[in-house]
Design a protein around this motif. Structure first.
Motif, PDB file in Angstrom:
ATOM      1  N   PRO A 222      -9.847   4.925  -8.646  1.00  0.00           N
ATOM      2  CA  PRO A 222      -9.778   5.946  -7.603  1.00  0.00           C
ATOM      3  C   PRO A 222      -8.710   6.983  -7.926  1.00  0.00           C
ATOM      4  O   PRO A 222      -7.792   6.705  -8.684  1.00  0.00           O
ATOM      5  N   SER A 223      -8.844   8.154  -7.329  1.00  0.00           N
ATOM      6  CA  SER A 223      -7.852   9.186  -7.592  1.00  0.00           C
ATOM      7  C   SER A 223      -6.543   8.887  -6.873  1.00  0.00           C
ATOM      8  O   SER A 223      -5.479   9.322  -7.287  1.00  0.00           O
ATOM      9  N   GLU A 224      -6.630   8.129  -5.776  1.00  0.00           N
ATOM     10  CA  GLU A 224      -5.430   7.710  -5.058  1.00  0.00           C
ATOM     11  C   GLU A 224      -5.538   6.233  -4.715  1.00  0.00           C
ATOM     12  O   GLU A 224      -6.616   5.749  -4.394  1.00  0.00           O
ATOM     13  N   ILE A 225      -4.413   5.536  -4.791  1.00  0.00           N
ATOM     14  CA  ILE A 225      -4.367   4.151  -4.350  1.00  0.00           C
ATOM     15  C   ILE A 225      -3.195   4.000  -3.397  1.00  0.00           C
ATOM     16  O   ILE A 225      -2.057   4.289  -3.757  1.00  0.00           O
ATOM     17  N   ASP A 226      -3.496   3.642  -2.167  1.00  0.00           N
ATOM     18  CA  ASP A 226      -2.475   3.454  -1.137  1.00  0.00           C
ATOM     19  C   ASP A 226      -2.189   1.958  -1.042  1.00  0.00           C
ATOM     20  O   ASP A 226      -3.005   1.202  -0.527  1.00  0.00           O
ATOM     21  N   VAL A 227      -1.046   1.542  -1.574  1.00  0.00           N
ATOM     22  CA  VAL A 227      -0.729   0.109  -1.588  1.00  0.00           C
ATOM     23  C   VAL A 227       0.021  -0.341  -0.336  1.00  0.00           C
ATOM     24  O   VAL A 227       0.368  -1.511  -0.219  1.00  0.00           O
ATOM     25  N   ARG A 228       0.216   0.585   0.597  1.00  0.00           N
ATOM     26  CA  ARG A 228       0.928   0.213   1.820  1.00  0.00           C
ATOM     27  C   ARG A 228       0.157  -0.816   2.636  1.00  0.00           C
ATOM     28  O   ARG A 228       0.748  -1.543   3.434  1.00  0.00           O
ATOM     29  N   THR A 229      -1.155  -0.892   2.446  1.00  0.00           N
ATOM     30  CA  THR A 229      -1.972  -1.843   3.197  1.00  0.00           C
ATOM     31  C   THR A 229      -1.964  -3.229   2.559  1.00  0.00           C
ATOM     32  O   THR A 229      -2.405  -4.193   3.169  1.00  0.00           O
ATOM     33  N   LEU A 230      -1.468  -3.327   1.326  1.00  0.00           N
ATOM     34  CA  LEU A 230      -1.421  -4.615   0.634  1.00  0.00           C
ATOM     35  C   LEU A 230      -0.092  -5.308   0.901  1.00  0.00           C
ATOM     36  O   LEU A 230       0.929  -4.657   1.077  1.00  0.00           O
ATOM     37  N   VAL A 231      -0.118  -6.651   0.896  1.00  0.00           N
ATOM     38  CA  VAL A 231       1.157  -7.354   1.004  1.00  0.00           C
ATOM     39  C   VAL A 231       1.919  -7.102  -0.294  1.00  0.00           C
ATOM     40  O   VAL A 231       1.313  -6.969  -1.363  1.00  0.00           O
ATOM     41  N   PRO A 232       3.254  -7.008  -0.215  1.00  0.00           N
ATOM     42  CA  PRO A 232       4.038  -6.649  -1.406  1.00  0.00           C
ATOM     43  C   PRO A 232       3.708  -7.470  -2.644  1.00  0.00           C
ATOM     44  O   PRO A 232       3.680  -6.945  -3.753  1.00  0.00           O
ATOM     45  N   MET A 233       3.405  -8.740  -2.451  1.00  0.00           N
ATOM     46  CA  MET A 233       3.085  -9.622  -3.579  1.00  0.00           C
ATOM     47  C   MET A 233       1.880  -9.130  -4.380  1.00  0.00           C
ATOM     48  O   MET A 233       1.787  -9.345  -5.570  1.00  0.00           O
ATOM     49  N   GLN A 234       0.939  -8.482  -3.703  1.00  0.00           N
ATOM     50  CA  GLN A 234      -0.308  -8.054  -4.347  1.00  0.00           C
ATOM     51  C   GLN A 234      -0.213  -6.649  -4.945  1.00  0.00           C
ATOM     52  O   GLN A 234      -1.079  -6.247  -5.710  1.00  0.00           O
ATOM     53  N   ARG A 235       0.810  -5.908  -4.579  1.00  0.00           N
ATOM     54  CA  ARG A 235       0.864  -4.498  -4.955  1.00  0.00           C
ATOM     55  C   ARG A 235       0.912  -4.290  -6.463  1.00  0.00           C
ATOM     56  O   ARG A 235       0.102  -3.550  -7.011  1.00  0.00           O
ATOM     57  N   HIS A 236       1.868  -4.926  -7.131  1.00  0.00           N
ATOM     58  CA  HIS A 236       2.001  -4.708  -8.578  1.00  0.00           C
ATOM     59  C   HIS A 236       0.759  -5.174  -9.313  1.00  0.00           C
ATOM     60  O   HIS A 236       0.293  -4.522 -10.237  1.00  0.00           O
ATOM     61  N   GLN A 237       0.191  -6.289  -8.880  1.00  0.00           N
ATOM     62  CA  GLN A 237      -1.026  -6.809  -9.505  1.00  0.00           C
ATOM     63  C   GLN A 237      -2.151  -5.781  -9.431  1.00  0.00           C
ATOM     64  O   GLN A 237      -2.827  -5.509 -10.427  1.00  0.00           O
ATOM     65  N   LYS A 238      -2.338  -5.185  -8.267  1.00  0.00           N
ATOM     66  CA  LYS A 238      -3.401  -4.191  -8.067  1.00  0.00           C
ATOM     67  C   LYS A 238      -3.128  -2.941  -8.906  1.00  0.00           C
ATOM     68  O   LYS A 238      -4.029  -2.401  -9.550  1.00  0.00           O
ATOM     69  N   ILE A 239      -1.877  -2.485  -8.914  1.00  0.00           N
ATOM     70  CA  ILE A 239      -1.532  -1.280  -9.664  1.00  0.00           C
ATOM     71  C   ILE A 239      -1.732  -1.498 -11.162  1.00  0.00           C
ATOM     72  O   ILE A 239      -2.297  -0.655 -11.849  1.00  0.00           O
TER      73      ILE A 239
END
Length: 83
Positions: free
Chosen positions: A7-24
């Motif tokens: 995606p052109s933008e990814i908003d990780v604010r909706t993810l729990v912090p533990m999942q953020r780096h993994q998704k990014i």
């Protein structure tokens, strides 16, 4: 132009912090050379920058589009391979 699933933008604010780096990092790994996305976060993602640079040295650009205080937006771009 080939279609990309990143995606052109990814908003990780909706993810729990533990999942953020993994998704990014999943998105980063899927970027084609020259591909980019904008990361939207609720704090300065500077630790992510250091982790990215450690695992993929000099393969990405990192540009702040917005620097808080409530929202940080960073454009992450995979650099084209050197000729």
């Amino acid at each position: 132009m080939p279609h990309t699933a990143v995606p052109s933008e990814i908003d990780v604010r909706t993810l729990v912090p533990m999942q953020r780096h993994q998704k990014i990092f999943q998105l980063v790994d899927e970027l084609a050379p020259g591909g980019k996305f904008v990361l939207i976060n609720d704090h300065d993602p500077k630790p992510l920058y250091y982790q990215l640079e450690a695992e993929h040295p000099q393969q990405f650009s990192w540009a702040y589009l917005e620097r808080g205080p409530e929202v940080w937006r960073v454009e992450i771009c995979r650099l084209s391979k050197a000729a």
